[in-house]
Design a protein around this motif. Structure first.
Motif, mmCIF file in Angstrom:
data_model
loop_
_atom_site.group_PDB
_atom_site.id
_atom_site.type_symbol
_atom_site.label_atom_id
_atom_site.label_comp_id
_atom_site.label_asym_id
_atom_site.label_seq_id
_atom_site.Cartn_x
_atom_site.Cartn_y
_atom_site.Cartn_z
ATOM 1 N N LYS A 37 0.820 -1.217 0.000
ATOM 2 C CA LYS A 37 0.000 0.000 0.000
ATOM 3 C C LYS A 37 0.848 1.260 0.000
ATOM 4 O O LYS A 37 1.937 1.287 0.570
ATOM 5 C CB LYS A 37 -0.889 0.023 1.257
ATOM 6 N N TYR A 38 0.304 2.299 -0.588
ATOM 7 C CA TYR A 38 0.900 3.640 -0.479
ATOM 8 C C TYR A 38 0.393 4.297 0.791
ATOM 9 O O TYR A 38 -0.822 4.322 1.049
ATOM 10 C CB TYR A 38 0.472 4.498 -1.673
ATOM 11 N N GLY A 39 1.327 4.821 1.598
ATOM 12 C CA GLY A 39 0.895 5.611 2.753
ATOM 13 C C GLY A 39 1.658 6.905 2.869
ATOM 14 O O GLY A 39 1.266 7.797 3.606
ATOM 15 N N CYS A 40 2.793 7.007 2.150
ATOM 16 C CA CYS A 40 3.584 8.238 2.208
ATOM 17 C C CYS A 40 4.498 8.395 1.002
ATOM 18 O O CYS A 40 4.800 9.511 0.600
ATOM 19 C CB CYS A 40 4.404 8.295 3.491
ATOM 20 N N GLY A 41 4.977 7.290 0.473
ATOM 21 C CA GLY A 41 5.857 7.377 -0.689
ATOM 22 C C GLY A 41 7.281 7.790 -0.374
ATOM 23 O O GLY A 41 8.102 7.925 -1.288
ATOM 24 N N GLY A 43 9.178 6.367 2.454
ATOM 25 C CA GLY A 43 9.880 5.466 3.360
ATOM 26 C C GLY A 43 9.587 5.672 4.828
ATOM 27 O O GLY A 43 10.318 5.174 5.685
ATOM 28 N N VAL A 44 8.513 6.375 5.154
ATOM 29 C CA VAL A 44 8.231 6.682 6.558
ATOM 30 C C VAL A 44 7.184 5.749 7.160
ATOM 31 O O VAL A 44 7.379 5.199 8.247
ATOM 32 C CB VAL A 44 7.783 8.148 6.707
ATOM 33 N N CYS A 45 6.078 5.547 6.475
ATOM 34 C CA CYS A 45 4.952 4.842 7.094
ATOM 35 C C CYS A 45 5.111 3.321 7.048
ATOM 36 O O CYS A 45 4.527 2.608 7.833
ATOM 37 C CB CYS A 45 3.649 5.251 6.425
ATOM 38 N N ARG A 46 5.856 2.841 6.071
ATOM 39 C CA ARG A 46 6.149 1.416 5.886
ATOM 40 C C ARG A 46 4.942 0.589 5.427
ATOM 41 O O ARG A 46 4.969 -0.636 5.500
ATOM 42 C CB ARG A 46 6.744 0.777 7.147
ATOM 43 N N ALA A 47 3.887 1.234 4.992
ATOM 44 C CA ALA A 47 2.713 0.489 4.539
ATOM 45 C C ALA A 47 3.020 -0.365 3.316
ATOM 46 O O ALA A 47 2.341 -1.342 3.032
ATOM 47 C CB ALA A 47 1.565 1.448 4.214
ATOM 48 N N CYS A 48 4.081 0.003 2.584
ATOM 49 C CA CYS A 48 4.391 -0.707 1.337
ATOM 50 C C CYS A 48 5.363 -1.868 1.549
ATOM 51 O O CYS A 48 5.758 -2.520 0.580
ATOM 52 C CB CYS A 48 4.973 0.279 0.327
ATOM 53 N N THR A 58 11.249 -1.017 1.686
ATOM 54 C CA THR A 58 10.097 -0.213 1.259
ATOM 55 C C THR A 58 10.215 0.081 -0.235
ATOM 56 O O THR A 58 11.026 0.906 -0.648
ATOM 57 C CB THR A 58 10.022 1.116 2.049
ATOM 58 N N CYS A 60 8.635 1.854 -2.102
ATOM 59 C CA CYS A 60 8.378 3.238 -2.534
ATOM 60 C C CYS A 60 9.664 4.032 -2.623
ATOM 61 O O CYS A 60 9.688 5.106 -3.212
ATOM 62 C CB CYS A 60 7.383 3.929 -1.605
HETATM 63 S S1 FES Z 1 4.506 4.208 1.245
HETATM 64 FE FE1 FES Z 1 5.135 4.880 3.185
HETATM 65 S S2 FES Z 1 6.981 3.790 3.390
HETATM 66 FE FE2 FES Z 1 6.399 3.244 1.396
#
Ligand code: FES
Ligand code: FES
Lengths: 150, 799
Positions: A37-41, A43-48, A58, A60
């Motif tokens: 998933k995209y959550g920030c693009g 490298g912060v949220c780690r959703a990807c 990550t 992204c």
């Molecule tokens: S989308 Fe947030 S770390 Fe990759």
């Protein structure tokens, strides 16, 4: 546009993509692999979070040109063995971890990589998991990891 | 699959039963959704007509449909005896011809509709009749579609959004319980926008399970009665001798029939041979049992689809270049460089910025960054936090009672703006054609979205189809449908489907956010007793003037359930203490900012102030915070949750230096909650909540595991907003841009031990989604105060 051959979830995939495109968008927009998933693009949220040669990363923040030749990529879609869930996925079911679920592919991939390292994770290792869960499922994630670590 | 719809008549028709038309002859298999859409309004119902089968002779034959309706109505009346507002609503409901019809359709005359589908009419909790009438003509209220198909699947269509609260699982449990079906048979869909639901399709105010409880059960009970009747007819046995269990009707001689095999026959039953009475709670064996989420496997395997995961043909990735300041506008722009970039498909200006469509999101980002845009600063460009805080301080309503000099406890509190920051940012897919439009997004107010989008596109409402997709968190954010409206505009302008996504920066910098607030509280006391408690709150107002879309969204929300901020505030602020004369006022400061209710709404701040004040008063009186609360609290339920966390903690256990416990309680949504937390402040710059215990009385927890999950999420919210997560405004712009600087809690901020105790049933289900936020936040603040000796007054405490 350069062409890349990747091993994604055990399958060889060839894809044309700009060299400076982050892998996340190749997975999602070109290959239709939408588990990451995209959550920030950034490298912060780690959703990807996915695995690159078994280690969490990550996609992204990793550009196509940075991928090593023959890179093996595992996304959440490739974690289970057919219908048999990976132990981390099963623990997530047992603990009923997910709420909205959006962060969970990334959480599961991060924990699967953590547990693949030799020692059972300490509380400090668990605390070092950076993945954001905006629904606040951290206590159940911790419980699931402890259960997995036995 | 043979599906029929039973439904209500249009509200303009004075009498309903006569209005139904027979769809069976022309369309033997009618899909409920397509009927609704084709009609544009409810709804052709399969006809009554003559019975084609005769109910088995049975003692309950004498009981006709209206008796059945009365039976269920009695339940309603009993259930709402404690709630005068709702009883009034019920009474009015019966007296008003249209709503009476609706009730009969749901609970009585529905039995004459020849279908295994039932439509039950339910009653929202908070909205009273006056509010309903404001929406002229939209009196059909509430519909739940429940269908049993021949393959033994039970389809439930839910007029709510799933954003992680687990309501689809809880709703399935309620239906399975009342129907005596297996939970695995349930298949829950989120309803598309349906104008006939009026604003009852709004997901907010923690009301989903509260408002669905009776309608779901009534629907399931009516379906079950017909399935039993069908089996009785098949076997020529008295219906009263049959039992139902795990999706089957079972006869005394051991014969069994699955619901699926009975569905077609049940669809022909005109009068059920048994009354569709509701199960007494004592016989529940699923409701109240901790149950895992139905969608858990889809989530852990990556199969769960969010709006941006949908593969809608031709819908290409789209982003919008937005102003650096809140409410900023495009003055002029050049897209010459951007258009040269690979993968760029189209660029167009919309109200909120410049939209870029490309083959991938990465290419859309790069083209967005290559746009040359001259921005006109937004209306707040001269405002930063300092000025906003001064305005709030000046706007706080005056205290009324004079201080009692030494016998006074008084304090001011400040709360920063807080982003909702759902992990899935806003997004929407839109495919707008010349005469129709389709929208896919995670909507909590899909009807208002549908109406607004239709108006903006110049299309009839009936030609705008809004699909509700699961959402990756909301916390109040998805009451607003900014992205859906933007996507529709872009698609119309470019004449192509688009998949619009807000970036994390968009989400942080353009709202919405919980409004900042300033509070003044004062208590007076004499001889160890509190004589008065006054609380004044000034908050930045929810602005309705950002454009038709947002205004209507806000209007929809203000109608249901918040009539207006003041009324909402008054409705939600119930101080559970005997504090003598209590006054509680809200002042709002209008600022042109994208605010919105955040989990807990006003209670998220006011409830924290109250509970910190309770600790401060106890300290002034030389009392233990727990003992003082126990003596002063006016609600037995609050005392019970307090006692539960105190014994589970246990309260008062010996802790190392710089560690301390704190407690907080709250009472709202028909529920009560308490938290006890322990904090480690040995590193003053990084306080850590190490343990937390929660206890809640939610009346009846349909799924205790889901309630525990909500209490857990509320705790993490409480830790975040109390200690570390807030937004800053610099010259009309939000400083934070991602989770790197908006410090929502991570694993390292969450407790090593967390327990949530759900108290035994004490009544009907209350709300729980937002319940815990203020009590958890207050417990953290109180623990911090006791560990550090620093009075917690400005949040987040770490700046
Ligand atoms: S989308 Fe947030 S770390 Fe990759
Ligand atoms: S489950 Fe919603 S963000 Fe983690």
């Amino acid at each position: 546009m350069p062409s890349y051959t990747l091993l994604i979830n055990g399958q060889t995939v060839s894809v044309d993509a700009p060299a400076d495109m982050p892998l996340l968008w190749v997975l999602r927009d070109k290959l239709g692999i939408t588990g990451p998933k995209y959550g920030c693009g950034v490298g912060v949220c780690r959703a990807c979070t996915c695995h690159l040669d078994g280690a969490a990363f990550t996609p992204c923040t990793v550009l196509m040109q940075q991928l090593p030749a023959g890179a093996q990529i595992t996304t959440i879609e490739g974690l289970a063995d057919g219908d048999t869930l990976h132990p981390v996925q099963q623990a997530w079911m047992d603990m009923d971890v997910a709420q909205c679920g959006y962060c969970q592919p990334g959480q599961i991939m991060a924990v699967a990589a953590l547990l693949a390292q030799s020692a059972p994770p300490s509380d400090a290792d668990i605390d070092a998991i950076e993945n954001v869960c905006r629904c606040g499922t951290y206590p159940r994630i911790r419980a699931a990891i402890r259960q997995l670590a036995g | 699959m043979d599906r029929c719809a039973s439904a209500t008549a249009p509200p303009s028709e004075p009498s309903t039963a006569a209005v139904v038309s027979d769809t069976r002859e022309t369309a033997p298999a009618v899909n409920a959704a397509s009927v609704m859409h084709a009609a544009g309004f409810p709804v052709a119902a399969p006809a009554s007509g003559l019975p084609t089968t005769t109910p088995a002779t049975d003692a309950s034959d004498a009981q006709d449909a209206s008796d059945a309706a009365n039976a269920v109505n009695r339940t309603n009346e009993t259930n709402t005896a404690a709630s005068p507002g709702r009883r009034h609503f019920l009474a009015s409901l019966v007296a008003a011809p249209l709503l009476t019809i609706a009730v009969r359709l749901g609970l009585g005359e529905e039995a004459q509709a020849s279908s295994a589908s039932v439509t039950a009419i339910g009653l929202p909790d908070v909205v009273d009749l006056g509010d309903v009438l404001i929406l002229a003509g939209a009196l059909t209220a509430f519909a739940v579609l429940l269908e049993v198909d021949a393959q033994d699947r039970v389809h439930l269509e839910l007029p709510r959004a799933e954003v992680g609260q687990g309501i689809t699982t809880a709703a399935a449990m309620i239906v399975a319980e009342e129907l005596d079906a297996r939970l695995e048979q349930l298949d829950v869909q989120l309803s598309p926008a349906r104008p006939e639901f009026a604003f009852n399709q709004l997901t907010g105010s923690s009301n989903a399970i509260r408002s669905l409880w009776l309608p779901l059960r009534a629907a399931a009970a009516a379906a079950r009665a017909r399935l039993v009747t069908a089996a009785a007819q098949r076997w020529s046995l008295p219906a009263s001798t049959l039992v139902t269990r795990r999706g089957e009707v079972i006869a005394g001689d051991g014969r069994r029939a699955s619901y699926g095999s009975l569905s077609a026959a049940a669809a022909q039953v005109v009068l059920p041979a048994i009354a569709p009475t509701l199960k007494p709670q004592a016989r529940f064996d699923l409701v109240g049992t901790p149950t895992g989420r139905l969608d858990a496997r889809d989530i852990v395997t990556g199969k769960a689809r969010y709006a941006m995961d949908l593969q809608i043909p031709g819908a290409l990735p789209t982003v919008v270049a937005r102003a650096p300041t809140l409410g900023g506008r495009v003055r002029r722009y050049s897209d010459a460089a951007a258009r040269m970039l690979p993968g760029v498909v189209a660029i167009t200006e919309i109200d909120s910025g410049i939209a870029v469509v490309a083959e991938t999101f990465d290419q859309a980002f790069k083209a967005r960054d290559a746009l040359q845009i001259e921005w006109q600063a937004g209306p707040l460009a001269s405002l930063s936090d300092t000025q906003i805080r001064a305005r709030l301080r000046n706007a706080v309503p005056p205290l009324l009672l004079p201080p009692l000099l030494s016998a006074t406890v008084e304090a001011n509190f400040e709360f920063a703006f807080v982003s909702h920051a759902p992990l899935e940012t806003l997004g929407a897919v839109a495919d707008v054609r010349e005469h129709s439009a389709e929208i896919w997004y995670a909507g909590k107010s899909p009807i208002i979205a549908q109406q607004t989008i239709a108006a903006r596109l110049g299309l009839p409402v009936s030609q705008v189809h809004v699909h509700v997709i699961r959402g990756g968190g909301s916390f109040g954010r998805r009451l607003f449908f900014d992205a859906a409206l933007e996507a529709a505009q872009i698609s119309q302008r470019l004449r192509r489907p688009v998949k619009l996504m807000w970036t994390r920066n968009d989400d942080m910098r353009h709202g919405r956010m919980r409004p900042a607030s300033f509070h003044r509280a004062r208590a007076t006391h004499l001889l160890g007793r509190v004589l008065s408690y006054e609380h004044r709150m000034a908050a930045v107002q929810t602005d309705l003037r950002h454009g038709a879309g947002e205004a209507l969204t806000a209007l929809g929300f203000s109608l249901a359930p918040a009539v207006a901020s003041q009324a909402f505030y008054a409705l939600t602020q119930n101080l559970p203490y005997d504090f003598g004369v209590v006054t509680n006022l809200l002042g709002e400061v209008p600022l042109d900012m994208p605010t919105g209710s955040w989990r807990g709404v006003f209670s998220g701040m006011a409830g924290v102030v109250h509970e910190i004040m309770v600790d401060a008063i106890a300290a002034k009186l030389g009392r233990d915070p727990l003992a003082f609360r126990r003596d002063t609290v006016t609600s037995a339920r609050v005392r019970a949750v307090l006692d539960k966390v105190a014994s589970a903690g246990p309260w008062g256990r010996i802790l190392p230096p710089h560690h301390a416990q704190g407690i907080g309680v709250w009472d709202e949504y028909g529920s009560s909650v308490a938290y006890l937390v322990e904090i480690d402040c040995s590193d003053a710059s990084a306080p850590r909540v190490t343990r937390a215990v929660a206890a809640a009385d939610v009346g009846l927890a349909v799924n205790p595991r889901g309630v525990q999950a909500q209490l857990m999420g509320a705790l993490i919210d409480g830790i975040s907003v109390t200690l570390q997560a807030g937004l800053h405004i610099d010259n009309g712009a939000v400083r934070e841009g991602s989770f790197a600087d908006f410090h929502y809690a991570r694993m390292r901020h969450s407790p090593l031990l967390f327990e949530a105790h759900v108290l035994p049933p004490s009544g009907e289900p209350g709300g729980c989604g937002e319940l815990g936020v203020s009590a958890a936040a207050a417990a953290v603040a109180n623990a911090y105060a006791r560990a550090t000796g620093i009075a917690p007054r400005r949040f987040p405490l770490l700046g």
